[in-house]
Design a protein around this motif. Sequence first.
Motif, mmCIF file in Angstrom:
data_model
loop_
_atom_site.group_PDB
_atom_site.id
_atom_site.type_symbol
_atom_site.label_atom_id
_atom_site.label_comp_id
_atom_site.label_asym_id
_atom_site.label_seq_id
_atom_site.Cartn_x
_atom_site.Cartn_y
_atom_site.Cartn_z
ATOM 1 N N GLU A 6 0.836 -1.196 0.000
ATOM 2 C CA GLU A 6 0.000 0.000 0.000
ATOM 3 C C GLU A 6 0.872 1.249 0.000
ATOM 4 N N CYS A 22 -2.717 0.157 -3.933
ATOM 5 C CA CYS A 22 -2.307 -1.171 -3.488
ATOM 6 C C CYS A 22 -1.741 -1.911 -4.700
ATOM 7 N N TRP A 36 -10.368 -3.201 0.632
ATOM 8 C CA TRP A 36 -9.773 -2.246 1.561
ATOM 9 C C TRP A 36 -10.463 -2.368 2.914
ATOM 10 N N CYS A 96 -4.924 -3.099 2.399
ATOM 11 C CA CYS A 96 -5.561 -3.792 1.296
ATOM 12 C C CYS A 96 -5.364 -5.284 1.495
#
Length: 125
Positions: A6, A22, A36, A96
């Motif tokens: 990320e 991400c 997320w 993520c």
Amino acid sequence: QVQLVESGGGSVQAGGSLRLSCAASGYFYGSYYMAWFRQAPGKEREGLAAIIRGSNTKFYTASGEGRFTISQDNAKNTAYLQMNSLTPEDTAMYYCAAGNPTPSRRWQGSAYNFWGQGTQVTVSS
């Protein structure tokens, strides 16, 4: 092995925007979700948004609906979370995740196989 990295977090004033990225590497089997999540200090991890890789099918929780938009760039193997109208309540570590959850487990972190290291978002009033 899938790796997720990320980026894009930072400090912003209330009302501002951030776009999280991400970047995924590795081999994905089937139609993976990219999702997320966030976790604020002292609070449970919560899901925000998810997208099925290679499609435009998106899902949002109540916390993610409206101000947040998930998207992806398949060529770059990257998922994004555009966050607008941020408030101090959005302050959290944002993660993520990649996996293949069943619909009923879409917002359960344990349903995702791979996680990034997180990126901190801090919103000041």
